[in-house]
Design an enzyme around this catalytic site. Sequence first.
Site, short mmCIF file in Angstrom:
data_model
loop_
_atom_site.label_atom_id
_atom_site.label_comp_id
_atom_site.label_asym_id
_atom_site.label_seq_id
_atom_site.Cartn_x
_atom_site.Cartn_y
_atom_site.Cartn_z
N THR A 1 -17.27 14.53 -3.03
CA THR A 1 -17.47 13.44 -3.08
C THR A 1 -18.87 13.30 -2.39
O THR A 1 -19.07 13.60 -1.90
CB THR A 1 -16.39 12.21 -2.79
N ASP B 1 -18.66 5.83 -0.58
CA ASP B 1 -19.48 5.61 0.54
C ASP B 1 -18.14 5.32 1.11
O ASP B 1 -17.52 4.51 0.90
CB ASP B 1 -20.37 4.87 0.51
N ASN C 1 -15.91 14.68 6.66
CA ASN C 1 -16.91 16.00 6.86
C ASN C 1 -18.55 14.38 6.94
O ASN C 1 -18.95 14.68 7.65
CB ASN C 1 -17.68 16.44 5.46
N SER D 1 -15.34 16.83 13.72
CA SER D 1 -16.08 16.30 15.26
C SER D 1 -16.90 17.00 15.69
O SER D 1 -18.38 16.75 14.82
CB SER D 1 -14.37 16.24 15.80
N TYR E 1 -22.12 7.94 19.09
CA TYR E 1 -22.25 9.14 18.54
C TYR E 1 -20.62 9.61 19.29
O TYR E 1 -20.20 10.16 18.74
CB TYR E 1 -23.26 10.34 18.30
N LYS F 1 -17.01 10.39 18.07
CA LYS F 1 -16.04 11.74 18.23
C LYS F 1 -15.27 11.36 18.94
O LYS F 1 -14.21 12.20 18.84
CB LYS F 1 -16.94 12.92 18.41
N THR G 1 -29.03 21.07 10.46
CA THR G 1 -28.89 21.06 9.28
C THR G 1 -29.84 19.30 9.06
O THR G 1 -30.44 19.01 10.55
CB THR G 1 -27.39 20.12 8.80
N1 NAP Z 1 -25.25 19.17 12.22
C1 NAP Z 1 -25.67 18.90 13.80
O1 NAP Z 1 -25.53 19.39 14.40
C2 NAP Z 1 -23.82 18.46 13.96
C3 NAP Z 1 -23.47 18.73 14.86
C4 NAP Z 1 -21.57 18.48 15.12
C5 NAP Z 1 -20.60 17.87 14.31
N2 NAP Z 1 -22.13 17.62 12.74
C6 NAP Z 1 -20.94 16.61 12.04
O2 NAP Z 1 -20.75 16.95 10.84
C7 NAP Z 1 -20.39 16.61 9.70
C8 NAP Z 1 -21.94 16.93 9.06
O3 NAP Z 1 -23.43 16.44 9.52
P1 NAP Z 1 -24.55 17.37 8.81
O4 NAP Z 1 -24.87 18.22 9.52
O5 NAP Z 1 -23.97 17.84 7.25
O6 NAP Z 1 -25.03 16.25 8.58
P2 NAP Z 1 -26.12 15.70 7.13
O7 NAP Z 1 -26.94 17.00 6.88
O8 NAP Z 1 -26.88 14.42 7.41
O9 NAP Z 1 -25.06 15.15 6.25
C9 NAP Z 1 -24.19 14.11 6.67
C10 NAP Z 1 -23.25 14.17 5.49
O10 NAP Z 1 -23.14 12.64 5.58
C11 NAP Z 1 -23.24 11.79 3.76
N3 NAP Z 1 -22.79 10.54 4.81
C12 NAP Z 1 -23.32 9.73 5.33
N4 NAP Z 1 -22.82 9.03 5.94
C13 NAP Z 1 -22.48 8.15 4.37
C14 NAP Z 1 -21.07 7.54 3.61
N5 NAP Z 1 -21.06 6.02 4.59
N6 NAP Z 1 -20.38 7.26 2.45
C15 NAP Z 1 -20.55 8.91 2.18
N7 NAP Z 1 -21.18 9.94 3.22
C16 NAP Z 1 -22.46 9.55 3.93
C17 NAP Z 1 -24.28 12.29 3.68
O11 NAP Z 1 -25.03 12.03 2.39
P3 NAP Z 1 -26.36 10.68 1.98
O12 NAP Z 1 -27.25 11.87 1.80
O13 NAP Z 1 -25.52 10.08 1.13
O14 NAP Z 1 -26.62 10.41 3.23
C18 NAP Z 1 -24.99 13.56 3.85
O15 NAP Z 1 -23.84 14.20 2.68
C19 NAP Z 1 -21.14 14.98 10.41
O16 NAP Z 1 -19.85 14.19 10.45
C20 NAP Z 1 -21.78 15.29 11.65
O17 NAP Z 1 -21.24 14.14 12.75
C21 NAP Z 1 -22.73 18.02 12.68
#
Ligand code: NAP
Length: 271
Positions: free
Chosen positions: A31, A55, A82, A133, A147, A151, A182
């Site tokens: 999704t 969303d 996620n 998380s 943030y 979490k 990312t």
């Molecule tokens: N990157 C890190 O360092 C890191 C570390 C620890 C945890 N995390 C966690 O891992 C998860 C994924 O992060 P990521 O690093 O892959 O980030 P990312 O590359 O920014 O991807 C975030 C994803 O969430 C989607 N999203 C945001 N708001 C949304 C909404 N309201 N409805 C549906 N989709 C939504 C985005 O979709 P759009 O393309 O539509 O914006 C995108 O697909 C998050 O929960 C983040 O907190 C990340």
Amino acid sequence: MSTWFITGASRGIGRELVEHLLRRGHRVAATVRDPRRLDDLAERYGERLWRHALDVTDTAGVEQVLGKAFADLGRVDVVVSNAGSGVFGAAEDLSDQQVEESIATNLTASIQVARRAVPLLREQGGGVLVQMSSMGGQITFPGFAIYHATKWGVEGYFEALAAEIAPFGISTVLVEPGMVRTGFFDAAQRVPVSEPYRGGPADTPPPPVASMPGSRSGVANAIIEAALSDAPPLRLLLNSDAYELVTTAVRERLAAFEARKESAHAADHEA
Ligand SMILES: NC(=O)c1ccc[n+]([C@@H]2O[C@H](COP(=O)([O-])OP(=O)(O)OC[C@H]3O[C@@H](n4cnc5c(N)ncnc54)[C@H](OP(=O)(O)O)[C@@H]3O)[C@@H](O)[C@H]2O)c1
């Protein structure tokens, strides 16, 4: 072959998970806010990729899309919540809207996905609930307060929920990555610090993405292995930075509690 449901699959860790699973022959309900982001994968993998617009802050939409995925696919083994986003800046400087949107996306939506997924998993006799998380659900950095609030909220909710749903054969996995390369940090809103905070602890930008230790594929692979294992762990701490920082912080927290043991016990008595 297993079947997965994943939110926020357009990019980053979510998209990486979808690609890994499809490459390995699994079936994925992905999704995204804009389903066109998955056109290339739909072309390559045909019916093994089910996709829908979602969303995650739209609770009615969450219920409808989860129900449709379970109905169309017959069974979903793993539900991955996620989707997430970041707002960084001094806590005082964030707008009310930024506070509310952050909680809605990272915390409320995670809770609502779980509340809709659990009855469906229960009815089919079990499954795995994977909740993203972060090491930021175990430790904190100044400038990231909202943030962390989301979490740490996720950690508390899912730890309690895990015990409630274990008797139904549903395992819960809280994924706690460190900093992963990312688009998360580029997509995050950055609120410039106001004058009193300039040069202070909240005025520290995150490090450049290229220097972050976590790899998308390493994280995706670890999630798949954990979720499909015989005994999925409640906490999946990932990446070298997360391991070092979280284990140190937890040790220090325990030592600080123990140092206050006498005063903790003393508060049992009338003063
Ligand atoms: N990157 C890190 O360092 C890191 C570390 C620890 C945890 N995390 C966690 O891992 C998860 C994924 O992060 P990521 O690093 O892959 O980030 P990312 O590359 O920014 O991807 C975030 C994803 O969430 C989607 N999203 C945001 N708001 C949304 C909404 N309201 N409805 C549906 N989709 C939504 C985005 O979709 P759009 O393309 O539509 O914006 C995108 O697909 C998050 O929960 C983040 O907190 C990340």
